[in-house]
Scaffold this active site. Sequence first.
Site, PDB file in Angstrom:
ATOM      1  N   LYS A 198     -14.108  30.115  32.022  1.00  0.00           N
ATOM      2  CA  LYS A 198     -14.174  31.592  32.500  1.00  0.00           C
ATOM      3  C   LYS A 198     -13.038  32.293  32.831  1.00  0.00           C
ATOM      4  CE  LYS A 198     -19.192  31.819  33.533  1.00  0.00           C
ATOM      5  NZ  LYS A 198     -20.189  30.415  34.723  1.00  0.00           N
ATOM      6  N   ARG A 247       3.868  15.760  24.068  1.00  0.00           N
ATOM      7  CA  ARG A 247       5.035  16.264  25.016  1.00  0.00           C
ATOM      8  C   ARG A 247       5.631  15.553  25.795  1.00  0.00           C
ATOM      9  NH1 ARG A 247       1.514  20.870  26.639  1.00  0.00           N
ATOM     10  NH2 ARG A 247       0.136  19.313  27.199  1.00  0.00           N
ATOM     11  N   HIS A 291       2.091  24.910  19.623  1.00  0.00           N
ATOM     12  CA  HIS A 291       1.680  24.184  18.728  1.00  0.00           C
ATOM     13  C   HIS A 291       2.305  24.832  17.366  1.00  0.00           C
ATOM     14  CE1 HIS A 291      -1.243  25.831  22.446  1.00  0.00           C
ATOM     15  NE2 HIS A 291      -1.658  24.562  22.380  1.00  0.00           N
ATOM     16  N   SER A 348       0.147  26.600  27.289  1.00  0.00           N
ATOM     17  CA  SER A 348      -0.260  27.248  27.831  1.00  0.00           C
ATOM     18  C   SER A 348      -0.241  28.176  28.726  1.00  0.00           C
ATOM     19  CB  SER A 348      -1.295  27.597  26.897  1.00  0.00           C
ATOM     20  OG  SER A 348      -1.488  27.387  25.587  1.00  0.00           O
TER      21      SER A 348
END
Length: 181
Positions: free
Chosen positions: A52, A101, A28, A138
């Site tokens: 969540k 990517r 990032h 991530s």
Amino acid sequence: MTVDLPEGWNRVRRVVCPGSFDPVTNGHLDIIGRAARLCDEVVVAVLTNVSKQALFTTDERVEMLREVTAGYENVRVARFHGLIVDFCRANDISAIIKGLRAVSDFEYEQMMSQMNYRLAGVETLFMTTNPLYAYLRSSLVKEIARYGGDVGGLVPEIVLVRLRDRLGQLPEHEDPARGAL
Ligand code: PNS
């Protein structure tokens, strides 16, 4: 020679790098830094209520991003919810910058970019990821860190520390040693 723009069109001055950033990775940061060198102003927009399942709260994600982009005078970090095109309209942003990517990213990103253009005439500019980070996402970082793997060099130092704090204490059922023969 200057080119006349149709009414309502803006040259790209302020761009947005949107994402979940749960957490921000060096991939990032590479895109944000390159965008900051190209454009007058870069807004990093953090999607709130990403799910969540998010490891870090929006406040924590924003805080980490602010810290790691502090060296760029023309980068701001904000949060958004709802449609990214509405955030763009509200903040006079004419283009979204995204990192690509691999070819596998392209299909989905192309769909989003075409939809965002259709919704609000917001352009998307793609940057190919630095090959050093082509495999980085991530979710993988979180998975590796959760099981005690080394994610050094993949995320900024302050994110490493936060990951250790958050994941350091594995609940007993997640202890990788329990799978040993
Ligand atoms: O880091 P991510 O999760 O890959 O980022 C995805 C993000 C936040 C850029 C994308 O999901 C998004 O723009 N969400 C906002 C909602 C929206 O505008 N959806 C319609 C896209 S056509």
